[in-house]
Design an enzyme around this catalytic site. Structure first.
Site, PDB file in Angstrom:
ATOM      1  N   ALA A  49       0.842  -1.258  -0.052  1.00  0.00           N
ATOM      2  CA  ALA A  49      -0.099   0.102   0.088  1.00  0.00           C
ATOM      3  C   ALA A  49       0.884   1.361  -0.129  1.00  0.00           C
ATOM      4  O   ALA A  49       2.082   1.331   0.698  1.00  0.00           O
ATOM      5  CB  ALA A  49      -1.006  -0.185   1.126  1.00  0.00           C
ATOM      6  N   THR A  50       0.379   2.207  -0.768  1.00  0.00           N
ATOM      7  CA  THR A  50       1.130   3.633  -0.907  1.00  0.00           C
ATOM      8  C   THR A  50       0.927   4.647  -0.131  1.00  0.00           C
ATOM      9  O   THR A  50       1.116   4.600   1.123  1.00  0.00           O
ATOM     10  CB  THR A  50       1.515   3.479  -2.287  1.00  0.00           C
ATOM     11  N   THR A  51       0.619   5.543  -0.778  1.00  0.00           N
ATOM     12  CA  THR A  51       0.445   6.841  -0.112  1.00  0.00           C
ATOM     13  C   THR A  51      -0.457   7.397   0.773  1.00  0.00           C
ATOM     14  O   THR A  51      -1.591   7.258   0.529  1.00  0.00           O
ATOM     15  CB  THR A  51       0.799   8.179  -1.434  1.00  0.00           C
TER      16      THR A  51
END
Lengths: 277, 230
Positions: A49-51
């Site tokens: 999962a990123t930002t």
């Protein structure tokens, strides 16, 4: 887990108000940090999962997360949710190994609710932030094998009457941030964007707009961050927490704000210009 | 060496029942009422910190009379059991029936085992559904019996007098304020007569299905309670 109909004596014993501690005694296999992996890196096996971005405003705090999960060069999921309510007055966003992160969030949510029910009052904002630090620290072994979880925690502090943001490192280090912060692969771009857009007199709507702009900038330069998906109408998940409690902004409301942001980018793709001096 | 006296099982159980009953009847009563939007609990409790009515899970609440340390243990066990189930499986897999069962088995085993003294407690477990017909209210006694109540119930001191009063005045689909007033009037009755309980000494809580959050438990106090009492 008890399978006998009678409650086991451990359940009836006075003691800890912490669900994680109780779990460690009764069902340690359910604790996220208690597993051991064979040597080597597991980083490529699981979606990432990123930002996540968070920013405070006068009445509270806003947290927003993009919707992409990646596995190497593959987009593992395009509508994943990475921002969750932690309890009525706080929320938590996650970057890193998605499966483990969601498990830690579930444990954290249960931990806060459990404490509240057993003790009859809610943990202080710092207490909540510290409990999350402990849970992240428990995952250190996994983090060293490439399955790091890095949360961002934000909420409304009822005692201090202000929105507060906490960031973490993989060792459980806990750092309070002022005004705004971002975590995840696109966080550098998001933070740069917020630096230019953030003002301390923003209202809730403007603060959400700034967060959506920051996520747009992150997606612009980081391949692992998802931008607004116009054809499928997938937009960031946004939580707003104020003295009245936390709410997730409706998809329609976020879509409206995202459409305005995109409208602006049609004429100036790099986003709003900040004054030079 | 002295021989122990023979005591028949009947007598033994009767003695244990009497012991538990005596403890329970000393406590102030708790009243439970099903109203249009959920289940309401009321009791007289001068303490603002030591509750007799509490939240167990999203749609499940607990109320008790009797010895504080004993029902507090049961309450904590219930919260642990519910949170454990909800964490290991899913929030929707935590049910009032499961909890009532665990309590019944626990109370029953303690009552009939010679080693422990019987618990001097009675417990309400309530769970609300999506509509009034799906609401459930269980009353558990010190010996592990479970009774599923419909509409209204009371336990503790003068429970019978109160139940008679409730039977005369309770109607289906009551509003919250009517339910609060009825419950407060009922809780103030005893075998000797009636008294009005001061609002500051009332402990009132509801499981309210109209609450937008997943957790439906809510305490009514202060201005909100005063307004409802009319």
């Amino acid at each position: 887990m008890t399978d006998s109909p009678r409650l086991s004596p451990a359940y009836l014993m006075p003691g800890t108000g912490s669900f994680a501690d109780f779990l460690a005694q009764q069902a340690p296999d359910l604790l996220p940090g208690s597993r051991t992996l064979p040597p080597g890196s597991a980083a490529d096996f699981a979606p990432h999962a990123t930002t996540i971005v968070a920013a405070t405003f006068n009445d509270g705090v806003v947290m927003a997360g993009d919707r992409r999960a990646t596995m190497g060069n593959i987009i593992a999921q395009r509508d994943i949710e990475k921002v969750f309510p932690a309890d009525e007055y706080s929320c938590v966003g996650i970057a890193g190994s998605a499966g483990l992160a969601v498990e830690i969030v579930r444990l954290f949510q249960t931990e806060l609710e459990h404490y509240e029910k057993i003790e009859g009052n809610t943990l202080s904002m710092d207490g909540k932030a510290n409990r999350l630090a402990t849970l992240v620290r428990g995952n250190l072994g996994m983090a060293m094998q490439g399955l790091a979880v890095v949360p961002l925690f934000a909420g409304y502090d009822l005692a201090a009457r202000t929105g507060r943001i906490f960031s973490y490192d993989v060792t459980g280090g806990r750092y309070e941030e002022t005004a705004f912060h971002a975590v995840g692969s696109g966080s550098l771009f998001a933070r740069g964007s917020l630096k230019k857009l953030y003002r301390d007199d923003l209202d809730a709507d403007e603060c959400v707009t700034a967060a959506v702009q920051a996520l747009y900038d992150a997606a612009d330069d980081d391949s692992a961050t998802g931008g607004p998906d116009l054809t499928r109408r997938i937009f960031p998940v946004v939580q707003v927490v104020t003295a009245d409690g936390g709410t997730r902004l409706s998809d329609e409301r976020v879509a409206e704000i995202a459409d305005r942001v995109i409208g602006g980018r049609m004429t100036r793709p790099d986003g709003p210009a900040a004054s030079l001096i | 060496m002295s021989m122990p006296f023979y005591v028949s099982p009947d007598q033994l159980m009767k003695d244990r029942s009497d012991y538990a009953r005596k403890g329970i009847s000393r406590g102030r009563p708790v009243v439970a009422i099903q109203y249009a939007d959920g289940v309401l609990f009321t009791t007289e409790n001068p303490s603002q910190a030591l509750y007799k009515i509490s939240e167990i899970y999203d749609r499940i609440a607990f109320a008790a009379v009797g010895r504080y340390n004993e029902f507090e243990n049961l309450r904590i066990a219930g919260v642990r059991l519910a949170d454990m189930r909800g964490y290991a499986y899913d929030r929707s897999d935590v049910t009032g029936r499961g909890l009532a069962n665990a309590y019944a088995q626990t109370l029953g085993t303690i009552f009939s085992s010679g080693g422990e003294k019987p618990y001097e407690v009675e417990v309400f477990v309530a769970e609300i559904g999506d509509e009034a017909a799906a609401d459930q209210l269980y009353r558990l006694t010190y010996d592990g019996q479970v009774v599923e109540e419909r509409g209204y119930a009371a336990m503790g001191g003068s429970a019978e007098t109160i139940t008679t009063y409730l039977a005369e005045h309770w109607t289906e689909q009551m509003t919250l304020s009517a339910a609060v007033q009825l419950a407060a009037a009922a809780a103030g009755r005893n075998d000797a007569g009636e008294k009005a309980i001061e609002i500051g000494n009332l402990e009132v809580a509801v499981l309210d299905r109209t609450r937008s959050q997943p957790r439906k438990f809510r305490r009514l106090r202060g201005d909100v309670l005063t307004a409802l009492m009319g």
